[in-house]
Write a protein that holds these residues in place. Structure first.
Motif, PDB file in Angstrom:
ATOM      1  N   ALA A  92       0.885  -1.198   0.020  1.00  0.00           N
ATOM      2  CA  ALA A  92      -0.020  -0.058  -0.042  1.00  0.00           C
ATOM      3  C   ALA A  92       0.999   1.249   0.044  1.00  0.00           C
ATOM      4  CB  ALA A  92      -0.840   0.034   1.197  1.00  0.00           C
ATOM      5  N   VAL A  93       0.544   2.380  -0.900  1.00  0.00           N
ATOM      6  CA  VAL A  93       1.518   3.399  -1.048  1.00  0.00           C
ATOM      7  C   VAL A  93       0.559   4.586  -0.305  1.00  0.00           C
ATOM      8  CG1 VAL A  93       2.570   4.991  -2.647  1.00  0.00           C
ATOM      9  CG2 VAL A  93       2.312   2.625  -3.090  1.00  0.00           C
ATOM     10  N   MET A  94       1.213   5.375   0.558  1.00  0.00           N
ATOM     11  CA  MET A  94       0.605   6.292   1.102  1.00  0.00           C
ATOM     12  C   MET A  94       0.958   7.507   0.711  1.00  0.00           C
ATOM     13  SD  MET A  94      -0.175   5.395   5.123  1.00  0.00           S
ATOM     14  CE  MET A  94      -1.204   7.015   5.567  1.00  0.00           C
ATOM     15  N   TYR A  95       0.366   8.668   0.705  1.00  0.00           N
ATOM     16  CA  TYR A  95       0.876  10.019   0.549  1.00  0.00           C
ATOM     17  C   TYR A  95      -0.040  11.228   1.225  1.00  0.00           C
ATOM     18  CZ  TYR A  95       1.972  14.521  -1.841  1.00  0.00           C
ATOM     19  OH  TYR A  95       2.448  15.686  -2.216  1.00  0.00           O
ATOM     20  N   LEU A  96       0.284  11.754   2.222  1.00  0.00           N
ATOM     21  CA  LEU A  96      -0.193  12.868   2.999  1.00  0.00           C
ATOM     22  C   LEU A  96      -1.528  12.341   3.825  1.00  0.00           C
ATOM     23  CD1 LEU A  96       0.537  15.859   3.542  1.00  0.00           C
ATOM     24  CD2 LEU A  96      -1.154  16.524   1.769  1.00  0.00           C
TER      25      LEU A  96
END
Length: 363
Positions: A243-247
């Motif tokens: 899973a890729v998280m951003y802000l």
């Protein structure tokens, strides 16, 4: 020493398919106080904002993103070291989001954590034996043969000398201290371990030793992992899904191979292109240089939070927040939060040259 690189992903550990952890809309906002005498809330840091995913028994889920995106906060919310602001966390169907200390006590031993810093996470005044046996003492667990023998067994499992039972943390190297942290996490036979960047504070020469130790334990004991990291090569080696998280938000989640070979979100493309390459003369990798800085979590952008740095942003991105949905029917479980996702075939061609190279060895 026999060298073993992290270039090729290891075979996936078998999973039962049964959901162990369900996270839905998980949110954590830290209040910002102002005025005088600082008793009035003037804002909130939106560290985690509506994160949704699940973890199956025996599975390893990687959680990646740049510093400040909310990865570590998410890990602490899962272990209930932090109280969630909103959303739900269910463990084996039981809602533990706001469970009291008494209510969560029966399952506390089944969810353990490995902390990022092996120097500050161990009490310097306690011996190794006391550190590892502490969880057993707190939970009134008396293993056959006594706690001391169990501690020595755990030390041997993680590759340390059982005779170091009475030594103090300052007598060990960083890698050895992290192994002590792993032994402590294993003391209660957990079903789920949250590993918060367990190798980022270690020298690169011993990172693979710890990673492969964790992977071996996962195979032998069937433990599920949420593996938090920013090193894409290590995550690819260890995790079955990523899973890729951003802000504070998850922007893409997929099977390991699908995410690394057919990334759909522009931010995932940027992350993969930023991975270091062992060949300085390799010009085949398309380098994506993001402009601007990461927006403040105090006042994130409207709509898509990545739009201020995205080369594909349009007016719709500022007015509508993209939902995390499956795009197309080729990759089941490949979810992307983007109004204008990358084309799968074109992404595969560009990503083929951007797979992170290994840079660590194992003894």
């Amino acid at each position: 020493m026999s060298a073993k690189t992290l270039t090729e992903p290891a075979d996936a550990a078998p999973t039962s398919g049964e959901t162990l952890l369900e996270v839905n809309g998980l949110t954590k906002h830290f209040p910002v106080m102002g005025g005088f005498p600082f008793k009035r809330q003037v804002g909130a840091v939106q560290a985690v904002d509506g994160v949704t995913f699940d973890v199956h028994k025996g599975e390893s889920l990687g959680l990646v993103g740049e510093s400040g995106c909310g990865k570590s906060t998410t890990g602490r919310l899962l272990t209930r070291l932090l109280e969630p602001t909103g959303g739900t966390v269910k463990y084996l169907g039981q809602d533990i989001t706001h469970a009291s200390r008494k209510e969560i006590a029966p399952i506390r031993s089944e969810i353990q954590m490995i902390f990022q810093d092996p120097y500050s996470s161990l009490n310097p005044r306690h011996t190794v034996g006391t550190i590892i046996s502490g969880p057993m003492e707190i939970n009134n667990i008396n293993p056959a043969g006594g706690r001391a023998n169990r501690v020595k067994e755990l030390l041997e499992i993680v590759g340390l000398n059982p005779e170091h039972f009475n030594r103090f943390p300052h007598e060990f190297s960083g890698g050895q201290r992290q192994r002590i942290g792993v032994a402590r996490a294993l003391a209660l036979n957990p079903k789920l371990i949250i590993a918060d960047e367990p190798v980022s504070a270690l020298d690169v020469s011993i990172q693979a030793q710890v990673v492969n130790l964790l992977q071996g334990l996962q195979r032998e004991l069937g433990i599920a992992f949420v593996f938090i990291a920013h090193d894409l090569s290590i995550v690819r080696h260890f995790s079955q899904r990523v899973a890729v998280m951003y802000l504070g938000k998850i922007v893409e989640i997929a099977d390991r191979d699908a995410l690394y070979t057919r990334p759909r979100h522009p931010y995932t493309h940027a992350l993969l292109s930023a991975a270091p390459d062992a060949d300085p003369d390799n010009n085949s990798i398309e380098r994506i240089r993001l402009t601007g800085d990461v927006p403040s979590p105090l006042n994130p952008p409207s709509g898509c939070r990545f739009r201020t740095r995205c080369w594909k942003a349009q007016e719709k991105c500022a007015t509508e927040e993209p939902p995390l949905l499956q795009i197309g029917g080729n990759d089941a479980g490949h979810l992307t939060a983007c109004h204008f996702p990358e084309d799968g075939d074109a992404a595969a061609k560009r990503a083929a040259a951007a797979v992170p190279a290994a840079r660590t060895t194992e003894d």
